[in-house]
Design an enzyme around this catalytic site. Structure first.
Site, PDB file in Angstrom:
ATOM      1  N   GLY A 139       0.802  -1.208   0.000  1.00 57.31           N
ATOM      2  CA  GLY A 139       0.000   0.000   0.000  1.00 57.31           C
ATOM      3  C   GLY A 139       0.841   1.266   0.000  1.00 57.31           C
ATOM      4  O   GLY A 139       0.472   2.265  -0.590  1.00 57.31           O
ATOM      5  N   LYS A 142      11.946  -2.176   2.255  1.00 58.21           N
ATOM      6  CA  LYS A 142      10.677  -1.559   1.888  1.00 58.21           C
ATOM      7  C   LYS A 142      10.915  -0.070   1.659  1.00 58.21           C
ATOM      8  O   LYS A 142      11.344   0.639   2.555  1.00 58.21           O
ATOM      9  CB  LYS A 142       9.655  -1.766   3.008  1.00 58.21           C
ATOM     10  CG  LYS A 142       8.295  -1.195   2.686  1.00 58.21           C
ATOM     11  CD  LYS A 142       7.299  -1.627   3.736  1.00 58.21           C
ATOM     12  CE  LYS A 142       5.936  -1.016   3.496  1.00 58.21           C
ATOM     13  NZ  LYS A 142       5.005  -1.366   4.577  1.00 58.21           N
ATOM     14  N   ASP A 175      -4.527  -4.899   8.543  1.00 58.86           N
ATOM     15  CA  ASP A 175      -4.427  -5.280   7.139  1.00 58.86           C
ATOM     16  C   ASP A 175      -4.062  -6.759   7.028  1.00 58.86           C
ATOM     17  O   ASP A 175      -3.177  -7.125   6.270  1.00 58.86           O
ATOM     18  CB  ASP A 175      -3.377  -4.398   6.464  1.00 58.86           C
ATOM     19  CG  ASP A 175      -3.512  -4.397   4.948  1.00 58.86           C
ATOM     20  OD1 ASP A 175      -4.571  -4.824   4.450  1.00 58.86           O
ATOM     21  OD2 ASP A 175      -2.559  -3.979   4.277  1.00 58.86           O
TER      22      ASP A 175
END
Ligand SMILES: *[C@@H]1O[C@H](CO)[C@@H](O)[C@H](O)[C@H]1NC(C)=O
Ligand SMILES: *[C@@H]1O[C@H](CO)[C@@H](O)[C@H](O)[C@H]1NC(C)=O
Ligand SMILES: *[C@@H]1O[C@H](CO)[C@@H](O)[C@H](O)[C@H]1NC(C)=O
Ligand SMILES: *[C@@H]1O[C@H](CO)[C@@H](O)[C@H](O)[C@H]1NC(C)=O
Ligand SMILES: *[C@@H]1O[C@H](CO)[C@@H](O)[C@H](O)[C@H]1NC(C)=O
Ligand SMILES: *[C@@H]1O[C@H](CO)[C@@H](O)[C@H](O)[C@H]1NC(C)=O
Ligand SMILES: *[C@@H]1O[C@H](CO)[C@@H](O)[C@H](O)[C@H]1NC(C)=O
Ligand SMILES: *[C@@H]1O[C@H](CO)[C@@H](O)[C@H](O)[C@H]1NC(C)=O
Ligand SMILES: *[C@@H]1O[C@H](CO)[C@@H](O)[C@H](O)[C@H]1NC(C)=O
Ligand SMILES: *[C@@H]1O[C@H](CO)[C@@H](O)[C@H](O)[C@H]1NC(C)=O
Length: 727
Positions: free
Chosen positions: A390, A414, A511
């Site tokens: 996301g 990331k 999530d």
């Protein structure tokens, strides 16, 4: 709410995070200089599960139940659940156990008992004569219970540990939750323990002894005991452990509970703590069972540790500044938020503050240089791309010499999307939380980087990728077999339980979905991507303030109430977990066309109603699965998918069900309707913790045809007659 207000709201957590870090940095309290020796004490006369969120870190197979620390499992239902276990419970605050004393000064600042010109009673360590070592004393009451007609195993230990980490894998059996076959005896373990051992290993004197363990389970000192640690007739014992940092000796005393401390110790040995343990270490207990088992309980625990003051304490003005700065930052943030709504830049005050603070915190993940990460990922090469989340892209990376011992390690980097103005706050949110989370089923954060307006996090590389790749990855991925599927779900449940209950701030994942469940080399689940996680008590999570297309996550994983409340809760996490369970067992995505339904859960519910639930199991397994377990999982999956948040099982029960020590909840034949507003208090953490509902009951079955379906229709445009409950 206008843009200014929204921006302002988003800024609050950042400043709060900065303030939090500042508070973490500060010495515990200001204290007077007058007394030469000060102690820090704590005392537990019994244990309550609520302590795990405030005072204690419970890891591995440990739990808090029946007023006691159950260092290894306490259920007698099933022997298979009790064997080969290991666990640890540690007091969550570290203690400073030694400090350097300048060699040319007479240990003046600390204490008269230190280095009085004759430290020869300690071992031969010259290098340590310039260390001042704290004294401590502790007493605790244990109950080591042996089941009738069984041989007890393996033992329990009082532990001084370098971190709050869970016991290493393979630390069951003779390793007492302390080490394993690989690590045993290695000086980099940095632990000291007093073991009460009930199994004779080749290196032990007998099967009922006390031993002093330094970095390994082969004791450096031992003594056989007259008292039976795990007697046939149950008994409670109190142990006293006194450590004198001046003469560097440890003494252990033992007596039946209620008796005074005996005059002579059962074990008396030299021990130079300063040589072995980290300067800041944790106190607690570890234990294990092997093929033989016992219940290893701690009933009460007192601890007194000499307080070593930090030499470089902040002067008074700095203290004021430390408190003042976040307030100022907050104010600045508010002003900036109001006046420069559209000109928010990465790298403003609160984040720099937090960055600086992070850098100076001991034991935090390391900071990487941007160049280093760029090189590691071959300049963020597309070929190194592992996935897209996301908030950014994840790359595989190779860091030369970055391992704990200078070895080359593989990592996942990331990289947060530059264009995303929320990036910085997500970064801070993630870092604040992930930094303090330690669990064997969570992806470990190795380090971070915040340079040139780029935000990056470095994680352990997960060689087997994500769960959804294994379920739907196509022919190149071998089919995930039944045992692995069950194991993966158990791992996810245990991680979720940790997030919801064990970590002191109560985190919701927000999530949970198969693509966020990573698999390590041994196909153990590691929950990842806490980009959306927030500590419940810092910031009420809200879907509405996310600049995403409505809701993070994927349809099918999102609990129905979230569309109304816009809030993620522990209950909505459980809903997501239910979707993952069904996905793993059926080998189908939560949102899919199956049997005339648009959602997997509806199809499974119908099969359940018709008494054919096992037909839902992944056909690719070709019948190679355990029927009872499959049914257990499917029922649990349905129970977690209950439209009413308060009716979903809690993680505590979910764990028990997965461990097969509790039956899955009764599931009504028809999926109850979603009712809004809900009659049951919805996901507000504090309200739901007090409800005891642990499953589905007949009375919770709502006959209304409004709600669930129509809500979905209005959001999603999908209509299915089968969704409407029939009475
Ligand atoms: C600190 O604890 C020790 C025992 O560990 C005790 O002898 C000493 O008196 C205590 N000091 C104070 C100031 O309470
Ligand atoms: C546990 O934590 C609470 C809240 O921080 C604190 O008030 C209490 O004194 C702690 N108890 C022990 C035994 O440390
Ligand atoms: C060190 O201690 C000794 C005896 O305790 C004392 O005579 C001496 O003056 C001290 N030295 C300093 C520099 O404090
Ligand atoms: C110093 O230690 C030695 C050997 O342990 C002992 O014989 C001696 O009496 C000690 N001296 C003092 C002042 O404690
Ligand atoms: C802890 O200390 C309290 C108060 O001194 C005492 O009553 C209790 O027996 C102690 N518990 C243990 C396990 O030593
Ligand atoms: C022992 O623990 C270490 C660190 O967690 C791990 O790398 C190693 O594989 C374990 N060894 C065994 C035999 O389980
Ligand atoms: C001790 O552990 C480290 C890794 O933690 C390893 O590199 C080293 O080789 C080990 N030493 C021994 C003697 O096994
Ligand atoms: C236990 O300790 C004694 C000394 O108290 C020592 O002689 C003996 O070797 C130790 N036993 C083992 C098995 O290490
Ligand atoms: C041990 O202590 C527990 C908790 O105080 C108590 O319930 C139990 O009866 C005790 N057992 C024995 C054998 O004294
Ligand atoms: C427990 O561990 C022992 C030794 O590793 C092994 O032989 C035994 O099969 C294990 N038992 C179970 C139930 O896993």
């Amino acid at each position: 709410m206008g843009g200014a207000g929204r921006s302002l709201l988003r800024r609050l957590p950042t400043a709060a995070a900065a303030a939090l870090f500042l508070l973490l940095l500060l010495p515990p309290t200001a204290h007077s200089q007058s007394t030469p020796k000060e102690n820090v004490t704590f005392s537990f006369s019994s244990f309550d599960d609520s302590f795990r969120s405030t005072n204690l870190t419970v890891n591995g197979d440990s739990s808090i139940a029946q007023g006691a620390l159950q260092i290894t499992p306490d259920t007698l239902n099933q022997a298979s659940y009790l064997v080969n276990r290991s666990g640890r419970v540690l007091y969550s605050q570290p203690f400073k156990l030694w400090e350097y004393t300048p060699a040319n000064v007479n240990g003046s600042s600390s204490s008269s008992s230190s280095n009085n010109g004759n430290s020869s009673s300690s071992s031969n360590s010259n290098s340590n004569s310039n260390k001042y070592v704290a004294s401590f004393s502790t007493s605790f009451t244990i109950n080591v219970f042996r089941q009738t007609n069984t041989t007890p195993g393996e033992g329990i230990a009082f532990l001084i540990a370098p971190s709050l980490d869970a016991p290493p894998p393979g630390s069951d059996g003779g390793y007492l939750g302390l080490t394993n076959a690989t690590l045993d005896g290695n000086a980099s373990n940095h632990f000291v323990a007093v073991e009460l051992d009930t199994v004779k290993q080749p290196y032990d004197p007998d099967d009922n002894h006390v031993g002093l363990d330094v970095n390994g389970v082969v004791s450096v000192a031992n003594a056989s005991l007259d008292l039976q640690i795990a007697p046939v007739a149950p008994a409670n014992y109190t142990l006293w452990i006194d450590y004198d940092g001046g003469v560097r000796r440890i003494r252990v005393y033992m007596a039946a509970e209620g008796r005074p401390q005996p005059p002579s110790p059962v074990l008396d040995a030299p021990l130079d703590l300063g040589q072995f343990v980290l300067q800041r270490s944790y106190f607690g207990f570890s234990a294990s069972t092997g093929s033989d088992y016992e219940l290893n309980c701690v009933l009460a625990w007192n601890m007194t540790v000499e307080r070593l003051r930090d030499k470089k304490r902040l002067p008074r003005w700095a203290l004021g500044l430390a408190v003042g700065l976040p307030c100022a930052a907050l104010l600045l943030g508010l002003i900036a938020g109001l006046y420069y709504v559209r000109r928010r830049r990465v790298g403003d005050d609160p984040s720099m503050l937090a960055g600086a603070l992070l850098r100076s915190l001991p034991g935090t993940p390391r900071e990487f240089d941007y160049k280093e990460l760029k090189k590691a990922t071959n300049n963020f090469d597309e070929k190194m791309k592992l996935g897209q989340g996301g908030f950014g892209t994840v790359y595989e990376g190779v860091l030369v010499g970055a391992g704990d011992n200078g070895e080359t390690i593989e990592v996942a980097v990331k990289k947060f999307a530059r264009a995303n103005t929320k990036g910085q706050e997500e970064f801070l949110a993630e870092l604040t939380i992930i930094n303090r989370l330690r669990h064997r089923h969570l992806v470990r954060l190795i380090g971070w980087c915040h340079q040139n307006g780029e935000l990056l996090l470095v994680y352990d590389y997960m060689p087997e990728g994500s769960l959804d790749q294994h379920l739907f990855g196509g022919p190149e991925k071998p089919l995930l077999n039944w045992a692995r599927r069950y194991n993966v779900l158990s791992g996810v449940a245990s991680a979720l339980h940790y997030l919801h209950n064990e970590y002191d701030q109560r985190v919701v994942h927000r999530d949970l979905k198969a693509s966020n469940v990573m698999l390590d080399r041994d196909f153990n689940a590691r929950l990842g991507d806490f980009g959306l996680a927030r500590a419940l008590d810092v910031d009420r999570t809200s879907y509405a303030d996310l600049e995403l297309d409505g809701v993070p996550g994927t349809l099918g994983y999102i609990a129905p109430e979230c569309f109304h409340t816009g809030k993620a809760t522990r209950e909505s996490d459980v809903y997501g977990f239910g979707a993952v369970i069904l996905e793993v067992v059926c080998g189908l995505r939560p949102r899919c066309e199956v049997g005339g339904f648009h959602y997997l859960v509806d199809w499974v519910w119908k099969l359940y109603r018709e008494g054919r639930i096992l037909e839902a199991v992944d056909v690719r397994l070709a019948g190679d699965f355990v029927g009872a377990d499959a049914e257990r999982l499917l029922l649990l999956g349905l129970a977690c998918s209950h439209p009413i948040p308060g009716e979903r099982p809690k993680t505590q029960d979910i764990m028990q069900i997965l461990l097969r020590s509790m039956q899955p909840p009764a599931v009504p034949p028809f999926k109850p309707a979603f009712v809004w507003p809900s009659a049951v208090p919805d996901g507000d953490g504090e309200t739901t913790t007090t409800t005891t509902a642990s499953g589905l009951t007949g009375s919770s079955y709502y006959a209304s045809s409004a709600g669930w379906t129509s809500n979905y229709v209005s959001r999603d445009g999908h209509v299915s007659e089968d969704d409407v409950p029939m009475v």
